[in-house]
Design a protein around this motif. Structure first.
Motif, PDB file in Angstrom:
ATOM      1  N   PHE A 132       5.305  -0.068   0.275  1.00 16.41           N
ATOM      2  CA  PHE A 132       3.962   0.001   0.851  1.00 16.41           C
ATOM      3  C   PHE A 132       3.163   1.165   0.261  1.00 16.41           C
ATOM      4  N   ALA A 133       3.832   2.318   0.062  1.00 15.49           N
ATOM      5  CA  ALA A 133       3.156   3.464  -0.551  1.00 15.49           C
ATOM      6  C   ALA A 133       2.719   3.121  -1.967  1.00 15.49           C
ATOM      7  N   GLY A 134       3.606   2.441  -2.701  1.00 15.73           N
ATOM      8  CA  GLY A 134       3.274   2.037  -4.065  1.00 15.73           C
ATOM      9  C   GLY A 134       2.132   1.046  -4.102  1.00 15.73           C
ATOM     10  N   ALA A 135       2.130   0.113  -3.147  1.00 12.93           N
ATOM     11  CA  ALA A 135       1.037  -0.866  -3.079  1.00 12.93           C
ATOM     12  C   ALA A 135      -0.292  -0.170  -2.817  1.00 12.93           C
ATOM     13  N   GLY A 136      -0.253   0.889  -1.982  1.00 11.47           N
ATOM     14  CA  GLY A 136      -1.478   1.648  -1.712  1.00 11.47           C
ATOM     15  C   GLY A 136      -1.985   2.361  -2.945  1.00 11.47           C
ATOM     16  N   ILE A 137      -1.067   2.982  -3.702  1.00 12.35           N
ATOM     17  CA  ILE A 137      -1.442   3.670  -4.943  1.00 12.35           C
ATOM     18  C   ILE A 137      -2.033   2.679  -5.937  1.00 12.35           C
ATOM     19  N   LEU A 138      -1.377   1.524  -6.055  1.00  9.98           N
ATOM     20  CA  LEU A 138      -1.845   0.501  -6.992  1.00  9.98           C
ATOM     21  C   LEU A 138      -3.207  -0.034  -6.586  1.00  9.98           C
ATOM     22  N   ALA A 139      -3.417  -0.220  -5.278  1.00 16.00           N
ATOM     23  CA  ALA A 139      -4.707  -0.717  -4.791  1.00 16.00           C
ATOM     24  C   ALA A 139      -5.823   0.287  -5.073  1.00 16.00           C
ATOM     25  N   LEU A 140      -5.525   1.577  -4.863  1.00 21.05           N
ATOM     26  CA  LEU A 140      -6.523   2.618  -5.126  1.00 21.05           C
ATOM     27  C   LEU A 140      -6.873   2.675  -6.609  1.00 21.05           C
ATOM     28  N   ALA A 141      -5.853   2.625  -7.474  1.00 21.83           N
ATOM     29  CA  ALA A 141      -6.104   2.637  -8.922  1.00 21.83           C
ATOM     30  C   ALA A 141      -6.885   1.401  -9.348  1.00 21.83           C
ATOM     31  N   GLY A 142      -6.526   0.251  -8.754  1.00 19.82           N
ATOM     32  CA  GLY A 142      -7.260  -0.970  -9.067  1.00 19.82           C
ATOM     33  C   GLY A 142      -8.716  -0.884  -8.656  1.00 19.82           C
ATOM     34  N   LEU A 143      -8.956  -0.251  -7.503  1.00 17.50           N
ATOM     35  CA  LEU A 143     -10.326  -0.052  -7.026  1.00 17.50           C
ATOM     36  C   LEU A 143     -11.118   0.806  -8.010  1.00 17.50           C
ATOM     37  N   ILE A 144     -10.522   1.922  -8.450  1.00 15.08           N
ATOM     38  CA  ILE A 144     -11.188   2.803  -9.408  1.00 15.08           C
ATOM     39  C   ILE A 144     -11.465   2.065 -10.715  1.00 15.08           C
ATOM     40  N   ALA A 145     -10.459   1.313 -11.207  1.00 15.27           N
ATOM     41  CA  ALA A 145     -10.610   0.591 -12.469  1.00 15.27           C
ATOM     42  C   ALA A 145     -11.702  -0.474 -12.375  1.00 15.27           C
ATOM     43  N   LYS A 146     -11.747  -1.184 -11.231  1.00 13.05           N
ATOM     44  CA  LYS A 146     -12.761  -2.228 -11.065  1.00 13.05           C
ATOM     45  C   LYS A 146     -14.170  -1.635 -11.016  1.00 13.05           C
TER      46      LYS A 146
END
Length: 524
Positions: free
Chosen positions: A8-22
């Protein structure tokens, strides 16, 4: 439990990075268009969908499949073996795609009815050679529940790419380059960014070492033939779903300019008009960021409930996911439509194509719901038939362009995109088990949502008209009017969501600062 917390922590990190990238991927196109103009934007956007397909394959489509395959393996040796073999399978696919695009550049440019695009098409082909390294490294680390390399690599790739694109645009205009030369170097930025990202991921790549030939384990289920079949059947579906909007844009690249000319426009005017139409893409990307992010952030929880057969918790998580995605995508869409003229002027320095952009941003609602519902179906292993309906949607888009663009111009292209998404959305809704929908979206709830949307639109439009009358329609005035209209609409929307009970207490608490919103809702 520790493993689940790490996931879940990893999914949160990935979601945040994806948000920044988008956000980076959407925002840079505004200054780029401002620097190079409508025709320069047209040149870049014609070839952009080819890059977009490659990016999706290397960032989300193939890595998701590879991570699943790696996670399935019981030993570290088997994890490395499956990563190595998938690397070489992807290498074969990548070389084939590179050759097809690079040596077929003239054919592709002819299909786009602009032979001056040949160098740019060749420039975008090189990035595909990096796809095995990027996709396998990301998938290998994700499969071991380490999301940090993938997350940081997304941000590195977009920062480098955006910096090079804007630098090339500024330098090219300063030195009187033509827009096709600028477009070629701006497109090659994807390869430069890919090299930078590959260097960052080198440690992950070296961990499974694709150059190692000897293996001490015998795994019949990991032979190349079976991996190839799963790569196409499962990984191909993930890649196609993730790239759906990019495929629709690719159809526009091949058809819109030609049909505009067929409708009576001069070639140069058609190119500029297509550039105006392409303004809608960053607006849609930004519009989907919040709604999709809020919805998909709940998917790991939903997947866990599905695996544990916790039906009540699964239904609650599903309904929360869909309701949030639907509400926020609808608020974003109608809010953008209400203030589109000032948004267009503020971002792109003209009000050209307001109507077409209003039509285009309507795809935020179905595209967001498709993203969320197909992710839910994947978590439930109910994906059968999806790939066929992707094909139906693409065919519908092409036919829609044929029928609508010559007569209605870029308005027709926007309407065709909206219509094209409906078959896939309908099928995805149908594939979700009926029990999950039960009691979710009542007529009373729809009426309340309609009241909120109506009040928001009326308020924003009234403030926009007032701003145009008071401040004028210059770009500077539009910035002020856009801020006032957007803020007033947002205040009305938040008030309406709370007082019309669009979300229940659990859903309100799931939002940022949701406890305060829940307290306000209790008082009504």
């Amino acid at each position: 439990m520790a493993k689940q917390q790490k996931l879940f922590a990893g999914a949160g990190i990935l979601a945040l990075a994806g948000l920044i990238a988008k956000i980076l991927s959407a925002v840079y196109r505004v200054p780029f268009q401002n620097i190079v103009g409508n025709q320069g934007f047209y040149v870049f956007q014609q070839v952009y969908p080819i890059y977009g397909i490659g990016m999706v394959m290397a960032l989300s489509g193939w890595p998701l499949f590879i991570s699943k395959m790696v996670a399935e393996q019981p030993t570290q040796a088997e994890k490395r073996l499956v990563a190595r073999r998938l690397f070489w399978l992807l290498a074969g696919i990548s070389i084939a795609i590179f050759a097809l695009i690079y040596f077929g550049a003239s054919v592709i440019a002819a299909g786009m009815q602009d032979m001056r695009l040949v160098p740019e098409i060749k420039a975008v082909a090189w990035m595909f050679l990096l796809m095995p390294c990027l996709a396998t490294s990301r998938g290998y680390t994700q499969g071991q529940f380490d999301m940090v390399p993938t997350a940081l690599s997304q941000v590195i790739e977009q920062v480098v790419r955006v910096t090079v694109i804007l630098g090339v645009a500024w330098f090219g205009m300063q030195h009187a380059w033509d827009v096709y030369r600028i477009g070629t170097w701006a497109t090659f930025a994807a390869t430069i960014a890919g090299v930078a990202t590959a260097l960052y991921l080198l440690r992950s790549l070296w961990d499974f070492n694709p150059l190692q030939r000897k293996t001490t384990i015998s795994a019949e289920n990991l032979n190349y033939r079976q991996l190839w079949q799963r790569l196409w059947r499962e990984g191909g579906l993930l890649a196609v779903l993730a790239a759906l909007l990019v495929f629709l844009q690719l159809i526009d690249s091949f058809t819109v300019k030609g049909f505009l000319v067929q409708g009576g426009l001069m070639s140069t005017v058609a190119e500029s008009t297509k550039g105006v139409y392409d303004r809608g893409q960053p607006l849609v990307q930004l519009g989907m960021v919040v709604a999709t992010g809020l919805g998909t952030s709940l998917l790991p929880t939903l997947h866990t409930h599905w695996q544990n057969k916790a039906e009540a918790a699964l239904k609650q998580a599903f309904q929360m996911t869909v309701r949030m995605s639907l509400v926020f995508s609808a608020l974003t869409t109608f809010g953008l439509i209400a203030i589109m003229p000032v948004v267009n002027m503020f971002l792109f320095s003209s009000r050209e194509g307001d109507g077409a952009l209003m039509w285009y941003v309507t795809i935020i609602i179905p595209a967001t719901l498709i993203t969320v519902l197909t992710s839910v179906l994947q978590s439930m292993n109910r994906t059968r038939g999806l790939v066929w309906f992707v094909g139906i949607s693409l065919g519908t888009k092409y036919v829609g362009n044929v029928l609508l663009v010559p007569a209605w111009g870029i308005d027709g292209a926007g309407i065709a995109t909206l219509i094209a998404l409906l078959p896939l959305l309908t099928f995805a809704i149908w594939r979700i088990p009926r029990s999950l929908w039960h009691g979710m979206l009542t007529w009373q709830w729809w009426c309340h949502l309609g009241i909120v949307l109506g009040a928001m639109v009326i308020t924003a439009v009234a403030v926009r008209w007032g701003g145009d009358w008071l401040f004028g329609q210059t770009r500077g005035a539009s910035i002020l009017t856009c801020g006032l209209a957007g803020l007033s609409g947002a205040v009305v929307a938040i008030y309406g969501v709370i007082h019309q009970h669009i979300f229940n207490q659990t859903e309100l608490c799931a939002l940022p600062k949701g406890e305060h919103l829940a307290q306000l809702s209790k008082g009504n």
